[in-house]
Design an enzyme around this catalytic site. Structure first.
Site, PDB file in Angstrom:
ATOM      1  N   HIS A 168       0.913  -1.271   0.124  1.00 43.66           N
ATOM      2  CA  HIS A 168      -0.048   0.191   0.075  1.00 43.66           C
ATOM      3  C   HIS A 168       0.842   1.245  -0.063  1.00 43.66           C
ATOM      4  O   HIS A 168       2.194   1.188   0.428  1.00 43.66           O
ATOM      5  CB  HIS A 168      -0.820  -0.003   1.225  1.00 43.66           C
ATOM      6  CG  HIS A 168      -1.936  -0.976   1.548  1.00 43.66           C
ATOM      7  ND1 HIS A 168      -1.300  -1.999   2.078  1.00 43.66           N
ATOM      8  CD2 HIS A 168      -3.148  -1.153   1.518  1.00 43.66           C
ATOM      9  CE1 HIS A 168      -2.386  -3.033   2.401  1.00 43.66           C
ATOM     10  NE2 HIS A 168      -3.469  -2.548   1.877  1.00 43.66           N
ATOM     11  N   ASP A 181       2.111   2.159   3.346  1.00 42.39           N
ATOM     12  CA  ASP A 181       3.076   1.124   4.247  1.00 42.39           C
ATOM     13  C   ASP A 181       4.917   1.594   3.946  1.00 42.39           C
ATOM     14  O   ASP A 181       5.414   1.213   4.670  1.00 42.39           O
ATOM     15  CB  ASP A 181       3.163  -0.251   3.199  1.00 42.39           C
ATOM     16  CG  ASP A 181       1.743  -0.991   3.338  1.00 42.39           C
ATOM     17  OD1 ASP A 181       0.923  -0.751   4.140  1.00 42.39           O
ATOM     18  OD2 ASP A 181       1.525  -1.919   2.464  1.00 42.39           O
ATOM     19  N   GLU A 217     -10.747  -6.975  -4.601  1.00 43.09           N
ATOM     20  CA  GLU A 217     -10.523  -8.038  -3.520  1.00 43.09           C
ATOM     21  C   GLU A 217     -11.832  -8.202  -2.593  1.00 43.09           C
ATOM     22  O   GLU A 217     -12.016  -7.298  -1.732  1.00 43.09           O
ATOM     23  CB  GLU A 217      -9.328  -7.724  -2.487  1.00 43.09           C
ATOM     24  CG  GLU A 217      -8.810  -8.680  -1.570  1.00 43.09           C
ATOM     25  CD  GLU A 217      -7.688  -8.269  -0.927  1.00 43.09           C
ATOM     26  OE1 GLU A 217      -6.924  -7.798  -1.427  1.00 43.09           O
ATOM     27  OE2 GLU A 217      -7.687  -8.697   0.499  1.00 43.09           O
ATOM     28  N   ASP A 273      -6.159 -13.424   9.349  1.00 42.14           N
ATOM     29  CA  ASP A 273      -4.551 -13.326   8.441  1.00 42.14           C
ATOM     30  C   ASP A 273      -3.785 -14.282   9.067  1.00 42.14           C
ATOM     31  O   ASP A 273      -2.656 -13.801   9.196  1.00 42.14           O
ATOM     32  CB  ASP A 273      -4.336 -12.026   8.553  1.00 42.14           C
ATOM     33  CG  ASP A 273      -5.211 -11.168   7.601  1.00 42.14           C
ATOM     34  OD1 ASP A 273      -6.030 -11.558   6.877  1.00 42.14           O
ATOM     35  OD2 ASP A 273      -5.072  -9.730   7.718  1.00 42.14           O
ATOM     36  N   ASP A 329      -0.919 -12.484   2.620  1.00 40.17           N
ATOM     37  CA  ASP A 329      -1.519 -11.442   3.292  1.00 40.17           C
ATOM     38  C   ASP A 329      -1.849 -12.020   4.672  1.00 40.17           C
ATOM     39  O   ASP A 329      -2.866 -12.357   5.202  1.00 40.17           O
ATOM     40  CB  ASP A 329      -2.969 -11.174   2.673  1.00 40.17           C
ATOM     41  CG  ASP A 329      -3.528  -9.661   3.273  1.00 40.17           C
ATOM     42  OD1 ASP A 329      -2.746  -9.233   4.228  1.00 40.17           O
ATOM     43  OD2 ASP A 329      -4.471  -9.043   2.728  1.00 40.17           O
TER      44      ASP A 329
HETATM   45  C1  XUL Z   1      -7.554  -6.564   4.349  1.00 38.23           C
HETATM   46  C2  XUL Z   1      -6.964  -6.989   3.250  1.00 38.23           C
HETATM   47  C3  XUL Z   1      -5.967  -5.725   2.617  1.00 38.23           C
HETATM   48  C4  XUL Z   1      -5.844  -5.866   0.960  1.00 38.23           C
HETATM   49  C5  XUL Z   1      -5.194  -4.847   0.627  1.00 38.23           C
HETATM   50  O1  XUL Z   1      -8.517  -7.566   4.853  1.00 38.23           O
HETATM   51  O2  XUL Z   1      -7.003  -8.043   2.639  1.00 38.23           O
HETATM   52  O3  XUL Z   1      -4.528  -6.207   3.405  1.00 38.23           O
HETATM   53  O4  XUL Z   1      -5.161  -7.197   0.786  1.00 38.23           O
HETATM   54  O5  XUL Z   1      -5.608  -3.606   0.780  1.00 38.23           O
HETATM   55 CO    CO Z   2      -5.909  -9.123   1.441  1.00 38.94          CO
END
Ligand code: XUL
Ligand code: CO
Length: 437
Positions: free
Chosen positions: A100, A103, A231, A308, A337
């Site tokens: 991002h 980041d 996404e 995650d 991720d």
């Molecule tokens: C949040 C997520 C993010 C995206 C990118 O749940 O998955 O990290 O991958 O913004």
């Molecule tokens: Co993600």
């Protein structure tokens, strides 16, 4: 300066090794179905979790020190993260990273200065990429952390906030093109609502789509010829998010004529939050020609939020790679991720987490190839529809009948038998035999 001096380049040593810093199953040069594991598994490091995430949660502060020898919140820290990140990726043999905008730098309340910082850090990242051969999988703009995005970005009620989102996307696209990213992601974290009492869904969807349309136009004008990705995620942080799941996102893209430029980035934990299996989301994207990239991680079915976790579940990675192999090749890759648990708070844990994840997907690949080579599962699913290969079934398949004709045909049948067994247990047993036999 080395940040991971306790390891050299991580080697494949096989499942019997007791060395925690060795791959047990991921053997990059090993061929599976004619391609190396490295080609099948374009792994990517998520900049945010790996280099920025420090284990804080809503009940407690950071537990993990990611200062990498620098003072936090300074550009020096941003540079040290680049060094640490590239050392990490080189040692693990990871070919890609995702980022991002925020980041990469300490963000302040001044667009021009943030952009200058982004230019400076991306010059350095580019140099590191040229030195190491490591590539950018995708870039994105974080349009959910800053308080101005509390009501959304493209879906905000504030036109000024909408313009701030546009400014961030424009810069993030510039960076993605500069770094040669294969894709650009829209994850609409706050594109949704908490209550319909204050929300005009139709207006918000129109605005999000228009922002995406302008982004495509701009991206193409500066030479971005990769894929844009949505996404999907159903909730968290918002109660309801517009990109709820793959089917919803595909409907949205088609509705607004964005489907030629967009594919989906499917994330395992988002799938289960939507009440679907990971495989369901992958298959839904695939059958629509929209399986672009994958965020590989794992949730906890006992918890209602996005944990995650690093993928450890081999059955899941097998079904994921089964879907990927059936598609052939992803235009994107496999982005971790994922973050280490709050109490796995050392640099050693970071390395072991990636080894776990890469091994889990190597096993998934090996197993998926076995399922495909064995052929019984694919064969069964195909033969299950054999009544559509001849007679009236074939004519239905060829869309060559009218409802009246089908009704007449049905009337001539003496009895309607149950169709053939679905044999779920038999198939599950075959999968176990192939995987563990
Ligand atoms: C949040 C997520 C993010 C995206 C990118 O749940 O998955 O990290 O991958 O913004
Ligand atoms: Co993600």
């Amino acid at each position: 300066m080395s940040y991971f001096d306790f390891i050299g380049k991580i080697q494949y040593e096989g499942a019997k090794t007791k060395n925690p810093f060795a791959f047990k199953f991921y053997n990059p040069d090993q061929k599976v179905l004619g391609k190396t594991m490295r080609q099948h598994l374009p792994f990517s490091m998520a900049w945010w979790h790996n280099l920025c995430g420090e284990g804080g949660d809503i009940f407690g502060n950071s537990t993990i020190n990611k200062s990498f020898g620098a003072k936090k919140g300074t550009m020096e820290h941003s540079f040290s993260k680049v060094d640490a990140g590239f050392e990490f990726m080189q040692k693990l043999g990871i070919d890609y990273f995702c980022f991002h905008d925020v980041d990469l730098i300490p963000e302040i309340a001044n667009f021009a200065e943030n952009n200058r910082r982004l230019d400076e850090i991306s010059d350095y990242i580019l140099k590191k990429m040229q030195e190491t051969g490591i590539k950018c999988l995708w870039g994105t703009a974080n349009m959910f952390s800053n308080p101005r995005f509390m009501n959304g970005a493209g879906s905000s009620n504030s036109a000024d906030v909408y313009c701030c989102a546009a400014a961030q996307i424009k810069k993030a696209l510039d960076l993605t093109v500069k770094l040669g990213g294969k894709g650009y992601v829209f994850w609409g974290g706050r594109e949704g609502y908490d209550t319909l009492l204050n929300t005009d869904i139709k207006f918000e969807l129109d605005n999000i789509a228009y922002l995406m349309k302008m982004s495509v136009e701009y991206g193409r004008s500066i030479g971005f010829n990769g894929d844009f990705y949505i996404e999907p995620k159903p909730k968290e942080p918002m109660k309801h998010q517009y990109d709820f799941d793959a089917a919803t996102a595909i409907g949205f893209l088609r509705n607004y004529g964005l489907d030629k430029d967009f594919k989906l980035n499917i994330e395992a934990n988002h799938a289960t939050l939507a009440g679907h299996s990971f495989q369901h989301e992958l298959r839904t994207a695939a059958i629509n020609g929209m399986l672009g990239s994958i965020d590989i991680n794992q949730g906890d079915l006992l918890l209602g939020w996005d944990t995650d976790e690093f993928p450890a579940n081999v059955y899941e990675s097998t079904l994921c790679m089964y879907e990927v192999l059936r598609v052939g090749e992803l235009s994107g890759g496999l982005n971790f991720d994922a973050k280490t648990r709050r109490s796995s708070n050392t640099l050693e844990d970071m390395v072991e987490a990636y080894i776990l994840g890469m091994d889990t997907f190597a096993l998934g690949l090996i197993n998926a190839a076995k399922l495909i080579e064995d052929g019984r599962i694919d064969d069964f699913a195909e033969k299950r529809y054999s009544s559509f290969s001849e007679g009236i079934g074939l004519r239905i398949r060829e869309k060559d009948v009218k409802l009246q004709e089908l009704a007449d045909y049905a009337q001539r049948l003496n009895l309607v038998d149950s169709p053939s067994s679905g044999k779920q247990e038999s198939l599950e047993s075959i999968v176990n035999a192939i995987l563990f036999g």
